[in-house]
Design a protein around this motif. Structure first.
Motif, PDB file in Angstrom:
ATOM      1  N   MET A   1      -3.568   5.864   3.985  1.00 29.14           N
ATOM      2  CA  MET A   1      -3.536   4.393   4.034  1.00 29.14           C
ATOM      3  C   MET A   1      -4.687   3.858   4.870  1.00 29.14           C
ATOM      4  SD  MET A   1       0.521   3.673   4.419  1.00 29.14           S
ATOM      5  CE  MET A   1       0.322   2.090   5.232  1.00 29.14           C
TER       6      MET A   1
ATOM      7  N   PRO B   1      -6.097   1.020   7.834  1.00 26.73           N
ATOM      8  CA  PRO B   1      -5.560   0.303   9.003  1.00 26.73           C
ATOM      9  C   PRO B   1      -5.341  -1.178   8.702  1.00 26.73           C
ATOM     10  CG  PRO B   1      -7.714   1.290   9.481  1.00 26.73           C
ATOM     11  CD  PRO B   1      -7.462   1.473   8.021  1.00 26.73           C
TER      12      PRO B   1
ATOM     13  N   ALA C   1      -5.380   7.678  13.486  1.00 29.08           N
ATOM     14  CA  ALA C   1      -4.321   8.167  12.591  1.00 29.08           C
ATOM     15  C   ALA C   1      -3.114   7.233  12.657  1.00 29.08           C
ATOM     16  CB  ALA C   1      -3.933   9.590  12.967  1.00 29.08           C
TER      17      ALA C   1
ATOM     18  N   ASN D   1      -4.078   4.168  10.670  1.00 31.81           N
ATOM     19  CA  ASN D   1      -4.081   4.416   9.223  1.00 31.81           C
ATOM     20  C   ASN D   1      -2.659   4.484   8.672  1.00 31.81           C
ATOM     21  OD1 ASN D   1      -6.832   4.521   9.353  1.00 31.81           O
ATOM     22  ND2 ASN D   1      -7.032   6.693   8.882  1.00 31.81           N
ATOM     23  N   MET D   2      -1.746   5.017   9.460  1.00 30.39           N
ATOM     24  CA  MET D   2      -0.351   5.107   9.016  1.00 30.39           C
ATOM     25  C   MET D   2       0.433   3.845   9.378  1.00 30.39           C
ATOM     26  SD  MET D   2       0.611   9.106   9.556  1.00 30.39           S
ATOM     27  CE  MET D   2      -0.022   9.388  11.182  1.00 30.39           C
TER      28      MET D   2
END
Lengths: 172, 271
Positions: free
Chosen positions: B1, B3, B39, B42-43
Protein backbone atom coordinates in the motif's frame (compact mmCIF):
# COMPACT_ATOMS: atom_id res chain seq x y z
CA UNK A 1 14.47 24.07 6.67
CA UNK A 2 12.20 23.03 3.80
CA UNK A 3 8.54 22.19 4.27
CA UNK A 4 6.70 20.43 1.48
CA UNK A 5 2.89 20.58 1.58
CA UNK A 6 1.06 17.29 1.42
CA UNK A 7 -1.30 18.04 -1.46
CA UNK A 8 1.21 19.61 -3.86
CA UNK A 9 3.66 17.99 -6.26
CA UNK A 10 7.17 19.25 -5.68
CA UNK A 11 10.13 19.13 -8.06
CA UNK A 12 12.69 16.45 -7.18
CA UNK A 13 16.12 16.39 -8.81
CA UNK A 14 18.34 13.32 -8.67
CA UNK A 15 21.19 11.74 -10.55
CA UNK A 16 19.93 8.46 -12.01
CA UNK A 17 22.72 6.13 -13.13
CA UNK A 18 24.92 9.16 -13.68
CA UNK A 19 22.38 11.27 -15.57
CA UNK A 20 20.77 14.34 -13.99
CA UNK A 21 16.99 13.87 -14.11
CA UNK A 22 13.97 15.51 -12.51
CA UNK A 23 10.38 14.69 -11.73
CA UNK A 24 7.58 15.72 -9.42
CA UNK A 25 6.48 14.08 -6.22
CA UNK A 26 4.05 14.63 -3.38
CA UNK A 27 5.66 14.20 0.05
CA UNK A 28 4.08 10.76 0.34
CA UNK A 29 5.42 9.51 -3.01
CA UNK A 30 7.69 6.49 -2.52
CA UNK A 31 11.02 6.40 -4.29
CA UNK A 32 9.95 3.15 -5.98
CA UNK A 33 6.92 4.87 -7.52
CA UNK A 34 8.90 7.99 -8.34
CA UNK A 35 11.45 5.89 -10.27
CA UNK A 36 8.79 3.97 -12.17
CA UNK A 37 6.09 6.55 -12.79
CA UNK A 38 7.98 9.83 -12.96
CA UNK A 39 11.34 8.76 -14.35
CA UNK A 40 10.14 5.76 -16.37
CA UNK A 41 12.78 3.51 -14.78
CA UNK A 42 10.57 0.44 -14.55
CA UNK A 43 13.45 -2.00 -14.01
CA UNK A 44 12.98 -1.50 -10.26
CA UNK A 45 10.14 -3.77 -9.22
CA UNK A 46 7.61 -3.26 -6.43
CA UNK A 47 6.82 -6.34 -4.39
CA UNK A 48 5.65 -6.16 -0.81
CA UNK A 49 5.89 -2.40 -0.20
CA UNK A 50 6.96 -2.87 3.40
CA UNK A 51 10.63 -3.63 3.10
CA UNK A 52 10.54 -7.41 3.37
CA UNK A 53 10.90 -8.82 -0.15
CA UNK A 54 13.84 -6.77 -1.45
CA UNK A 55 12.57 -6.53 -5.06
CA UNK A 56 12.76 -2.72 -5.01
CA UNK A 57 16.35 -2.49 -3.71
CA UNK A 58 18.41 0.29 -5.30
CA UNK A 59 21.56 2.18 -4.30
CA UNK A 60 21.24 5.74 -2.97
CA UNK A 61 24.48 7.66 -2.33
CA UNK A 62 26.34 4.37 -2.01
CA UNK A 63 23.83 2.84 0.42
CA UNK A 64 21.70 -0.19 -0.38
CA UNK A 65 18.16 1.14 -0.08
CA UNK A 66 14.68 -0.29 -0.12
CA UNK A 67 13.06 2.19 -2.49
CA UNK A 68 9.62 1.33 -1.05
CA UNK A 69 10.80 2.45 2.41
CA UNK A 70 12.18 5.73 1.10
CA UNK A 71 10.38 8.87 0.05
CA UNK A 72 11.26 10.64 -3.17
CA UNK A 73 11.50 13.80 -1.05
CA UNK A 74 14.26 12.21 1.05
CA UNK A 75 16.54 11.62 -1.95
CA UNK A 76 16.30 15.08 -3.53
CA UNK A 77 19.85 15.83 -4.71
CA UNK A 78 21.07 12.26 -4.22
CA UNK A 79 22.79 9.84 -6.58
CA UNK A 80 20.65 6.84 -7.40
CA UNK A 81 21.76 3.66 -9.09
CA UNK A 82 19.19 1.23 -10.44
CA UNK A 83 19.29 -1.99 -12.45
CA UNK A 84 19.19 0.06 -15.66
CA UNK A 85 22.72 1.21 -14.83
CA UNK A 86 24.27 -2.27 -14.65
CA UNK A 87 24.63 -3.12 -18.32
CA UNK A 88 27.59 -1.45 -20.05
CA UNK A 89 25.44 -0.80 -23.16
CA UNK A 90 21.88 -1.41 -24.30
CA UNK A 91 22.69 -4.72 -25.99
CA UNK A 92 25.41 -5.96 -23.63
CA UNK A 93 25.22 -7.57 -20.21
CA UNK A 94 27.63 -6.98 -17.34
CA UNK A 95 29.67 -9.79 -15.82
CA UNK A 96 27.18 -10.40 -13.00
CA UNK A 97 24.22 -10.39 -15.39
CA UNK A 98 25.99 -12.87 -17.70
CA UNK A 99 26.64 -15.15 -14.75
CA UNK A 100 22.95 -14.98 -13.82
CA UNK A 101 22.05 -16.07 -17.35
CA UNK A 102 24.57 -18.93 -17.42
CA UNK A 103 23.44 -20.31 -14.06
CA UNK A 104 19.69 -19.83 -14.58
CA UNK A 105 19.73 -17.58 -11.52
CA UNK A 106 16.35 -16.17 -12.46
CA UNK A 107 13.12 -17.55 -13.73
CA UNK A 108 10.24 -15.08 -13.54
CA UNK A 109 12.69 -12.25 -12.91
CA UNK A 110 10.54 -10.29 -10.49
CA UNK A 111 13.09 -10.33 -7.66
CA UNK A 112 16.12 -10.15 -9.95
CA UNK A 113 16.58 -6.39 -10.19
CA UNK A 114 16.85 -6.03 -6.43
CA UNK A 115 19.17 -9.01 -6.06
CA UNK A 116 21.44 -7.72 -8.83
CA UNK A 117 21.68 -4.33 -7.10
CA UNK A 118 22.60 -5.93 -3.76
CA UNK A 119 25.20 -8.20 -5.35
CA UNK A 120 26.68 -5.48 -7.57
CA UNK A 121 27.05 -3.21 -4.52
CA UNK A 122 28.48 -5.99 -2.37
CA UNK A 123 30.96 -7.41 -4.90
CA UNK A 124 32.33 -3.93 -5.60
CA UNK A 125 33.26 -3.66 -1.91
CA UNK A 126 34.03 -7.33 -1.19
CA UNK A 127 35.81 -8.75 -4.24
CA UNK A 128 36.49 -12.18 -2.69
CA UNK A 129 33.29 -13.24 -0.92
CA UNK A 130 32.68 -16.65 0.58
CA UNK A 131 29.40 -18.49 0.18
CA UNK A 132 28.23 -17.69 3.71
CA UNK A 133 28.55 -13.96 3.02
CA UNK A 134 26.52 -14.23 -0.18
CA UNK A 135 23.87 -16.18 1.72
CA UNK A 136 23.79 -13.51 4.43
CA UNK A 137 23.35 -10.81 1.78
CA UNK A 138 20.59 -12.78 0.03
CA UNK A 139 18.67 -13.10 3.32
CA UNK A 140 17.45 -9.61 2.47
CA UNK A 141 15.70 -10.85 -0.68
CA UNK A 142 12.87 -13.22 -1.42
CA UNK A 143 12.97 -15.38 -4.55
CA UNK A 144 10.17 -17.91 -5.08
CA UNK A 145 11.50 -19.52 -8.29
CA UNK A 146 15.13 -20.47 -7.97
CA UNK A 147 15.66 -21.83 -4.46
CA UNK A 148 18.64 -19.42 -4.32
CA UNK A 149 21.31 -22.01 -5.14
CA UNK A 150 21.82 -20.84 -8.75
CA UNK A 151 21.95 -17.23 -7.53
CA UNK A 152 24.74 -18.10 -5.12
CA UNK A 153 26.64 -19.95 -7.85
CA UNK A 154 26.25 -17.02 -10.23
CA UNK A 155 27.43 -14.55 -7.59
CA UNK A 156 30.52 -16.56 -6.71
CA UNK A 157 31.43 -17.11 -10.35
CA UNK A 158 30.94 -13.43 -11.14
CA UNK A 159 33.13 -12.49 -8.18
CA UNK A 160 35.92 -14.82 -9.36
CA UNK A 161 35.64 -13.49 -12.90
CA UNK A 162 35.68 -9.87 -11.79
CA UNK A 163 38.71 -10.54 -9.64
CA UNK A 164 40.66 -12.29 -12.42
CA UNK A 165 39.88 -9.76 -15.13
CA UNK A 166 39.03 -6.26 -14.03
CA UNK A 167 39.05 -5.04 -17.63
CA UNK A 168 36.62 -7.43 -19.25
CA UNK A 169 33.22 -6.20 -18.16
CA UNK A 170 31.00 -7.04 -21.13
CA UNK A 171 30.25 -9.89 -23.48
CA UNK A 172 30.85 -7.81 -26.59
CA UNK B 1 0.00 0.00 0.00
CA UNK B 2 0.94 3.66 -0.20
CA UNK B 3 1.32 6.03 2.73
CA UNK B 4 -1.46 8.47 3.60
CA UNK B 5 -0.82 12.16 2.83
CA UNK B 6 1.44 14.17 5.11
CA UNK B 7 3.57 17.30 5.00
CA UNK B 8 7.32 16.70 4.86
CA UNK B 9 9.75 18.89 6.74
CA UNK B 10 13.46 18.60 6.00
CA UNK B 11 15.05 19.82 9.23
CA UNK B 12 18.46 21.51 9.05
CA UNK B 13 18.93 21.92 12.81
CA UNK B 14 17.80 20.23 16.01
CA UNK B 15 15.89 23.46 16.70
CA UNK B 16 13.79 22.87 13.57
CA UNK B 17 12.86 19.41 14.86
CA UNK B 18 12.00 20.60 18.38
CA UNK B 19 9.89 23.48 17.03
CA UNK B 20 8.04 21.10 14.73
CA UNK B 21 7.38 18.65 17.55
CA UNK B 22 6.34 21.43 19.95
CA UNK B 23 3.86 22.73 17.40
CA UNK B 24 2.41 19.46 16.12
CA UNK B 25 3.02 16.99 18.97
CA UNK B 26 1.44 13.63 18.30
CA UNK B 27 0.49 14.62 14.74
CA UNK B 28 4.18 14.73 13.84
CA UNK B 29 6.60 11.82 13.51
CA UNK B 30 10.36 11.95 13.28
CA UNK B 31 11.72 10.26 10.15
CA UNK B 32 15.28 8.96 10.41
CA UNK B 33 16.28 5.88 8.40
CA UNK B 34 12.63 5.02 7.83
CA UNK B 35 13.08 1.25 8.04
CA UNK B 36 10.32 0.86 10.63
CA UNK B 37 8.28 4.05 10.21
CA UNK B 38 7.93 3.84 6.42
CA UNK B 39 6.57 0.29 6.69
CA UNK B 40 4.08 1.53 9.30
CA UNK B 41 3.06 4.35 6.95
CA UNK B 42 2.74 2.07 3.93
CA UNK B 43 0.49 -0.24 5.93
CA UNK B 44 -1.33 2.82 7.30
CA UNK B 45 -0.70 1.77 10.87
CA UNK B 46 0.58 5.32 11.40
CA UNK B 47 -1.10 8.40 9.93
CA UNK B 48 0.90 11.47 10.95
CA UNK B 49 0.13 14.88 9.47
CA UNK B 50 3.80 15.85 9.41
CA UNK B 51 7.05 13.92 8.93
CA UNK B 52 10.21 15.60 10.19
CA UNK B 53 13.27 14.26 8.38
CA UNK B 54 16.31 14.53 10.66
CA UNK B 55 18.92 12.86 8.45
CA UNK B 56 20.44 16.08 7.10
CA UNK B 57 21.35 17.29 10.61
CA UNK B 58 25.10 16.72 10.95
CA UNK B 59 25.28 17.02 14.73
CA UNK B 60 22.97 14.01 15.18
CA UNK B 61 25.26 11.74 13.15
CA UNK B 62 28.00 11.43 15.76
CA UNK B 63 29.30 8.46 17.72
CA UNK B 64 31.10 9.92 20.75
CA UNK B 65 33.15 8.00 23.26
CA UNK B 66 33.47 9.45 26.74
CA UNK B 67 35.41 7.97 29.67
CA UNK B 68 32.79 5.35 30.51
CA UNK B 69 30.12 5.52 27.83
CA UNK B 70 29.41 5.70 24.11
CA UNK B 71 26.86 8.27 22.98
CA UNK B 72 25.15 7.42 19.70
CA UNK B 73 23.25 10.21 17.94
CA UNK B 74 19.79 9.91 16.43
CA UNK B 75 21.17 10.06 12.91
CA UNK B 76 23.67 7.20 13.30
CA UNK B 77 22.74 4.39 10.98
CA UNK B 78 23.07 0.76 12.03
CA UNK B 79 25.68 0.23 9.32
CA UNK B 80 27.64 3.27 10.61
CA UNK B 81 27.85 1.75 14.08
CA UNK B 82 28.80 -1.68 12.69
CA UNK B 83 31.64 -0.01 10.79
CA UNK B 84 32.84 1.97 13.83
CA UNK B 85 36.36 0.67 14.51
CA UNK B 86 35.96 0.73 18.33
CA UNK B 87 32.69 -1.22 18.40
CA UNK B 88 33.95 -4.68 19.37
CA UNK B 89 36.19 -3.30 22.11
CA UNK B 90 33.83 -0.66 23.58
CA UNK B 91 30.45 -2.33 23.06
CA UNK B 92 31.02 -6.07 22.56
CA UNK B 93 27.37 -6.95 23.19
CA UNK B 94 26.23 -4.52 20.48
CA UNK B 95 28.85 -5.99 18.14
CA UNK B 96 27.21 -9.40 18.67
CA UNK B 97 23.61 -8.24 18.35
CA UNK B 98 23.79 -5.67 15.57
CA UNK B 99 24.45 -8.10 12.68
CA UNK B 100 21.08 -9.70 13.57
CA UNK B 101 19.19 -6.41 13.11
CA UNK B 102 17.29 -6.70 9.83
CA UNK B 103 19.39 -7.26 6.72
CA UNK B 104 22.37 -5.55 5.18
CA UNK B 105 19.90 -3.77 2.87
CA UNK B 106 17.99 -2.27 5.85
CA UNK B 107 20.93 -1.69 8.22
CA UNK B 108 22.42 0.56 5.54
CA UNK B 109 19.66 3.11 6.20
CA UNK B 110 18.03 2.16 9.51
CA UNK B 111 19.21 4.00 12.60
CA UNK B 112 19.98 2.75 16.10
CA UNK B 113 17.67 5.27 17.74
CA UNK B 114 14.90 4.63 15.22
CA UNK B 115 14.85 0.99 16.25
CA UNK B 116 14.49 2.10 19.89
CA UNK B 117 11.73 4.58 19.04
CA UNK B 118 9.82 1.83 17.23
CA UNK B 119 10.15 -0.38 20.34
CA UNK B 120 9.29 -3.70 18.78
CA UNK B 121 9.45 -6.21 21.66
CA UNK B 122 11.47 -8.64 19.49
CA UNK B 123 14.03 -6.11 18.29
CA UNK B 124 17.71 -6.48 19.13
CA UNK B 125 18.71 -2.89 19.92
CA UNK B 126 16.06 -2.38 22.63
CA UNK B 127 17.27 -5.65 24.15
CA UNK B 128 20.91 -4.51 24.07
CA UNK B 129 19.96 -1.16 25.64
CA UNK B 130 18.18 -2.94 28.50
CA UNK B 131 20.89 -5.57 28.95
CA UNK B 132 23.59 -2.90 29.20
CA UNK B 133 21.52 -0.55 31.38
CA UNK B 134 21.87 2.32 28.91
CA UNK B 135 20.00 5.60 28.82
CA UNK B 136 17.86 7.37 26.24
CA UNK B 137 18.56 11.07 25.78
CA UNK B 138 15.33 12.93 25.19
CA UNK B 139 15.00 16.58 24.27
CA UNK B 140 12.07 18.89 23.72
CA UNK B 141 11.87 22.66 23.29
CA UNK B 142 11.21 22.83 27.05
CA UNK B 143 13.71 20.44 28.59
CA UNK B 144 16.26 17.69 28.30
CA UNK B 145 16.05 14.44 30.22
CA UNK B 146 17.72 11.05 30.43
CA UNK B 147 15.57 7.97 30.82
CA UNK B 148 16.96 4.64 31.97
CA UNK B 149 16.43 1.76 29.54
CA UNK B 150 14.14 -0.15 31.91
CA UNK B 151 11.85 2.88 32.22
CA UNK B 152 11.90 3.78 28.53
CA UNK B 153 9.98 0.82 27.12
CA UNK B 154 6.39 1.14 28.28
CA UNK B 155 4.74 -1.64 26.30
CA UNK B 156 4.55 -3.17 22.87
CA UNK B 157 5.70 -0.38 20.54
CA UNK B 158 5.18 2.15 23.33
CA UNK B 159 7.87 4.24 24.96
CA UNK B 160 8.19 6.93 27.61
CA UNK B 161 8.90 9.53 24.94
CA UNK B 162 6.43 12.43 25.06
CA UNK B 163 4.89 13.64 21.81
CA UNK B 164 7.05 16.77 21.80
CA UNK B 165 10.32 14.94 22.46
CA UNK B 166 13.08 13.92 20.08
CA UNK B 167 15.27 10.95 20.91
CA UNK B 168 18.48 12.89 20.50
CA UNK B 169 20.67 9.89 21.16
CA UNK B 170 21.44 7.06 23.53
CA UNK B 171 24.22 6.49 26.00
CA UNK B 172 25.57 2.97 26.40
CA UNK B 173 27.98 2.24 29.25
CA UNK B 174 31.41 0.86 28.41
CA UNK B 175 31.72 -2.08 30.81
CA UNK B 176 35.27 -3.32 31.19
CA UNK B 177 36.25 -6.72 32.48
CA UNK B 178 32.93 -8.40 31.77
CA UNK B 179 31.80 -11.10 29.37
CA UNK B 180 28.89 -10.82 26.98
CA UNK B 181 26.87 -13.33 25.01
CA UNK B 182 23.97 -12.94 22.60
CA UNK B 183 21.80 -15.43 20.74
CA UNK B 184 18.46 -15.38 19.01
CA UNK B 185 16.12 -17.75 17.27
CA UNK B 186 14.22 -16.44 14.24
CA UNK B 187 12.46 -18.08 11.32
CA UNK B 188 15.09 -16.70 8.96
CA UNK B 189 18.26 -14.77 9.64
CA UNK B 190 17.32 -11.10 9.83
CA UNK B 191 13.68 -11.67 10.78
CA UNK B 192 12.41 -10.39 14.09
CA UNK B 193 13.43 -12.82 16.81
CA UNK B 194 11.03 -15.36 18.29
CA UNK B 195 13.28 -15.18 21.34
CA UNK B 196 16.48 -13.17 21.71
CA UNK B 197 18.70 -13.32 24.80
CA UNK B 198 21.67 -11.30 25.99
CA UNK B 199 23.78 -12.21 29.01
CA UNK B 200 26.40 -10.17 30.84
CA UNK B 201 28.63 -11.00 33.77
CA UNK B 202 28.00 -8.55 36.61
CA UNK B 203 30.12 -7.90 39.73
CA UNK B 204 27.72 -9.98 41.81
CA UNK B 205 26.76 -12.63 39.27
CA UNK B 206 24.95 -12.51 35.98
CA UNK B 207 22.25 -10.59 34.13
CA UNK B 208 20.02 -12.16 31.50
CA UNK B 209 17.89 -9.96 29.23
CA UNK B 210 15.17 -11.48 27.07
CA UNK B 211 13.39 -10.02 24.05
CA UNK B 212 10.49 -11.37 22.01
CA UNK B 213 8.55 -12.86 24.91
CA UNK B 214 7.16 -10.08 27.13
CA UNK B 215 5.79 -6.80 25.76
CA UNK B 216 9.11 -5.13 26.53
CA UNK B 217 12.67 -6.45 26.69
CA UNK B 218 13.20 -7.57 30.27
CA UNK B 219 16.36 -8.09 32.31
CA UNK B 220 16.91 -10.11 35.47
CA UNK B 221 19.93 -10.10 37.76
CA UNK B 222 21.03 -13.16 39.66
CA UNK B 223 23.92 -14.06 41.90
CA UNK B 224 26.17 -16.81 40.59
CA UNK B 225 23.74 -19.70 40.23
CA UNK B 226 24.50 -23.22 39.15
CA UNK B 227 22.81 -26.54 38.54
CA UNK B 228 19.19 -26.91 39.61
CA UNK B 229 19.12 -23.48 41.29
CA UNK B 230 19.87 -21.93 37.88
CA UNK B 231 17.29 -24.15 36.19
CA UNK B 232 14.65 -23.10 38.72
CA UNK B 233 15.50 -19.42 38.35
CA UNK B 234 15.33 -19.62 34.55
CA UNK B 235 12.07 -21.54 34.67
CA UNK B 236 10.47 -18.97 36.99
CA UNK B 237 11.74 -16.13 34.79
CA UNK B 238 10.43 -17.83 31.63
CA UNK B 239 6.94 -18.02 33.17
CA UNK B 240 7.04 -14.48 34.56
CA UNK B 241 7.62 -13.10 31.06
CA UNK B 242 4.03 -14.07 30.20
CA UNK B 243 4.72 -15.72 26.83
CA UNK B 244 1.81 -15.92 24.41
CA UNK B 245 1.04 -18.10 21.41
CA UNK B 246 1.19 -16.44 18.01
CA UNK B 247 1.67 -17.46 14.38
CA UNK B 248 5.43 -17.78 14.83
CA UNK B 249 5.66 -19.90 17.97
CA UNK B 250 3.77 -21.22 20.95
CA UNK B 251 4.18 -19.82 24.45
CA UNK B 252 5.63 -23.14 25.54
CA UNK B 253 8.28 -23.05 22.80
CA UNK B 254 9.22 -19.52 23.83
CA UNK B 255 9.63 -20.59 27.47
CA UNK B 256 11.74 -23.51 26.30
CA UNK B 257 14.00 -21.16 24.35
CA UNK B 258 14.39 -18.83 27.34
CA UNK B 259 15.42 -21.78 29.53
CA UNK B 260 17.80 -23.33 27.00
CA UNK B 261 19.40 -20.22 25.51
CA UNK B 262 19.50 -18.58 28.92
CA UNK B 263 21.38 -21.51 30.40
CA UNK B 264 23.84 -21.63 27.51
CA UNK B 265 24.58 -17.92 27.59
CA UNK B 266 24.96 -17.77 31.36
CA UNK B 267 27.39 -20.67 31.08
CA UNK B 268 29.32 -18.77 28.42
CA UNK B 269 29.67 -15.52 30.34
CA UNK B 270 30.55 -17.17 33.67
CA UNK B 271 33.06 -19.57 32.15
Amino acid sequence: MTRLKSDVRHPIHVSLNGEPVAGEAEPRTLLSDFLRHQLGATGTHVGCEHGVCGACTVVVDGMLTRSCLTLAAQVDGCEIKTVEGLAPAADRLGVLQQAFRRHHALQCGFCTAGILMSLDHYLARNPAPIEAEIRDLLSGHLCRCTGYTPIIQAALEAAAQLASSKKETSDA
Amino acid sequence: MKPPAFDYLRAETVGDVLDGLAQHGGDARVLAGGQSLMAMLNMRLAKPKLLIDIMRIRELRKIERTADAVVIGAGVRQADLLAWPDLAEALPLVALALPCVGHMQTRSRGTICGSLAHADPSAEMPLALVALGGEVLLRSARRRRRVAAKDFFAGMMLTARSDDELIEGISLPVINGSNFAFREVARRHGDFAIVACAATKTPSGVRLAVGGVADVPTARDWPRLEGSALDDALNAFAYELGARDDVHATARYRRDLVRMIGRDLIGEVLR
